[in-house]
Scaffold this motif. Sequence first.
Motif, PDB file in Angstrom:
ATOM      1  N   SER A 122     -11.272   3.492 -40.088  1.00  0.00           N
ATOM      2  CA  SER A 122     -12.562   3.703 -39.441  1.00  0.00           C
ATOM      3  C   SER A 122     -12.575   5.115 -38.868  1.00  0.00           C
ATOM      4  O   SER A 122     -11.690   5.463 -38.075  1.00  0.00           O
ATOM      5  CB  SER A 122     -12.780   2.670 -38.332  1.00  0.00           C
ATOM      6  N   VAL A 123     -13.534   5.932 -39.281  1.00  0.00           N
ATOM      7  CA  VAL A 123     -13.595   7.321 -38.841  1.00  0.00           C
ATOM      8  C   VAL A 123     -15.028   7.674 -38.496  1.00  0.00           C
ATOM      9  O   VAL A 123     -15.979   7.071 -39.006  1.00  0.00           O
ATOM     10  CB  VAL A 123     -13.061   8.275 -39.927  1.00  0.00           C
ATOM     11  N   PRO A 124     -15.224   8.695 -37.652  1.00  0.00           N
ATOM     12  CA  PRO A 124     -16.585   9.157 -37.337  1.00  0.00           C
ATOM     13  C   PRO A 124     -17.189   9.909 -38.509  1.00  0.00           C
ATOM     14  O   PRO A 124     -16.480  10.525 -39.327  1.00  0.00           O
ATOM     15  CB  PRO A 124     -16.370  10.101 -36.141  1.00  0.00           C
ATOM     16  N   GLU A 125     -18.492   9.853 -38.566  1.00  0.00           N
ATOM     17  CA  GLU A 125     -19.222  10.571 -39.608  1.00  0.00           C
ATOM     18  C   GLU A 125     -18.871  12.057 -39.597  1.00  0.00           C
ATOM     19  O   GLU A 125     -18.677  12.666 -38.551  1.00  0.00           O
ATOM     20  CB  GLU A 125     -20.729  10.397 -39.349  1.00  0.00           C
ATOM     21  N   GLY A 126     -18.777  12.641 -40.779  1.00  0.00           N
ATOM     22  CA  GLY A 126     -18.518  14.073 -40.906  1.00  0.00           C
ATOM     23  C   GLY A 126     -17.067  14.431 -41.155  1.00  0.00           C
ATOM     24  O   GLY A 126     -16.777  15.551 -41.600  1.00  0.00           O
TER      25      GLY A 126
ATOM     26  N   ALA B 169     -14.887  14.239 -48.747  1.00  0.00           N
ATOM     27  CA  ALA B 169     -15.277  15.324 -47.854  1.00  0.00           C
ATOM     28  C   ALA B 169     -16.556  14.958 -47.114  1.00  0.00           C
ATOM     29  O   ALA B 169     -17.447  14.299 -47.647  1.00  0.00           O
ATOM     30  CB  ALA B 169     -15.486  16.601 -48.660  1.00  0.00           C
ATOM     31  N   ALA B 170     -16.617  15.423 -45.856  1.00  0.00           N
ATOM     32  CA  ALA B 170     -17.839  15.278 -45.045  1.00  0.00           C
ATOM     33  C   ALA B 170     -18.389  13.852 -45.141  1.00  0.00           C
ATOM     34  O   ALA B 170     -19.502  13.626 -45.613  1.00  0.00           O
ATOM     35  CB  ALA B 170     -18.881  16.298 -45.484  1.00  0.00           C
ATOM     36  N   SER B 171     -17.609  12.894 -44.684  1.00  0.00           N
ATOM     37  CA  SER B 171     -17.958  11.484 -44.843  1.00  0.00           C
ATOM     38  C   SER B 171     -19.309  11.142 -44.206  1.00  0.00           C
ATOM     39  O   SER B 171     -19.731  11.749 -43.205  1.00  0.00           O
ATOM     40  CB  SER B 171     -16.856  10.600 -44.246  1.00  0.00           C
ATOM     41  N   GLN B 172     -19.974  10.166 -44.827  1.00  0.00           N
ATOM     42  CA  GLN B 172     -21.299   9.712 -44.384  1.00  0.00           C
ATOM     43  C   GLN B 172     -21.271   8.193 -44.208  1.00  0.00           C
ATOM     44  O   GLN B 172     -20.483   7.509 -44.866  1.00  0.00           O
ATOM     45  CB  GLN B 172     -22.345  10.082 -45.434  1.00  0.00           C
ATOM     46  N   PRO B 173     -22.142   7.639 -43.375  1.00  0.00           N
ATOM     47  CA  PRO B 173     -22.173   6.163 -43.213  1.00  0.00           C
ATOM     48  C   PRO B 173     -22.328   5.427 -44.534  1.00  0.00           C
ATOM     49  O   PRO B 173     -21.797   4.324 -44.708  1.00  0.00           O
ATOM     50  CB  PRO B 173     -23.372   5.959 -42.285  1.00  0.00           C
ATOM     51  N   GLY B 174     -23.037   6.026 -45.483  1.00  0.00           N
ATOM     52  CA  GLY B 174     -23.211   5.406 -46.794  1.00  0.00           C
ATOM     53  C   GLY B 174     -21.937   5.320 -47.604  1.00  0.00           C
ATOM     54  O   GLY B 174     -21.907   4.623 -48.635  1.00  0.00           O
TER      55      GLY B 174
ATOM     56  N   LEU C 235     -13.142   0.907 -45.784  1.00  0.00           N
ATOM     57  CA  LEU C 235     -13.519   2.122 -45.066  1.00  0.00           C
ATOM     58  C   LEU C 235     -14.817   1.920 -44.300  1.00  0.00           C
ATOM     59  O   LEU C 235     -15.818   1.452 -44.867  1.00  0.00           O
ATOM     60  CB  LEU C 235     -13.680   3.280 -46.055  1.00  0.00           C
ATOM     61  N   ILE C 236     -14.796   2.283 -43.023  1.00  0.00           N
ATOM     62  CA  ILE C 236     -16.004   2.258 -42.188  1.00  0.00           C
ATOM     63  C   ILE C 236     -16.225   3.663 -41.649  1.00  0.00           C
ATOM     64  O   ILE C 236     -15.317   4.238 -41.033  1.00  0.00           O
ATOM     65  CB  ILE C 236     -15.877   1.260 -41.027  1.00  0.00           C
ATOM     66  N   ILE C 237     -17.409   4.187 -41.897  1.00  0.00           N
ATOM     67  CA  ILE C 237     -17.798   5.490 -41.361  1.00  0.00           C
ATOM     68  C   ILE C 237     -18.768   5.247 -40.217  1.00  0.00           C
ATOM     69  O   ILE C 237     -19.865   4.716 -40.414  1.00  0.00           O
ATOM     70  CB  ILE C 237     -18.451   6.382 -42.434  1.00  0.00           C
TER      71      ILE C 237
END
Lengths: 114, 114
Positions: A12-16, A78-83, A110-112
């Motif tokens: 689980s990571v924050p967006e971006g 790269a640059a992860s997004q909620p989608g 994976l959870i963004i």
Amino acid sequence: KQEVTQIPAALSVPEGENLVLNCSFTDSAIYNLQWFRQDPGKGLTSLLLIQSSQREQTSGRLNASLDKSSGRSTLYIAASQPGDSATYLCAVSTSGGGADGLTFGKGTHLIIQP
Amino acid sequence: NAGVTQTPKFQVLKTGQSMTLQCAQDMNHEYMSWYRQDPGMGLRLIHYSVGAGITDQGEVPNGYNVSRSTTEDFPLRLLSAAPSQTSVYFCASSYGGLAGETQYFGPGTRLLVL
């Protein structure tokens, strides 16, 4: 018998953020390796396929690498997004004729976070 | 193209009943396969076909039967359902064999055997 392991099992990571998913396999005699995405209650969607002679493949924000001799592959997002939230599966093919099918790992969930 | 389609989406059976899971693809793919997905087990190959009239067993074929009379269709038959066959079943196809070919998956059939 081929075994595929994926680490971590969940992330689980924050967006971006940029992130790396890991896949390892025990038998280096593979034909190819594929990364799939699976959304809850859905089928699998192929993201990238790397031939055994290749080192990496790229598609948009995704980059997959393959080190056949060490039995490892990584999927870089790269640059992860909620989608991007989904389960990511790694699978190897060890038989060109299909007898063994694809051998799958158990996946990384994976959870963004927005 | 509709891709790979599977019917039904969900089915409940009683122990001992038989049924057929349908799979069809409109991409003129030669190779088709069936997997089951169980929690903690990953996907496992049940049966596969390299072309019309040719089928073979995968890793977990017991209790299942297949036939391939046309390029488009690859039905999976449960001969006498058992609770151990409760699972999610996925059909997949590719243009050629597993070597170098992207696998396309259907949306899955969720089967509950009571």
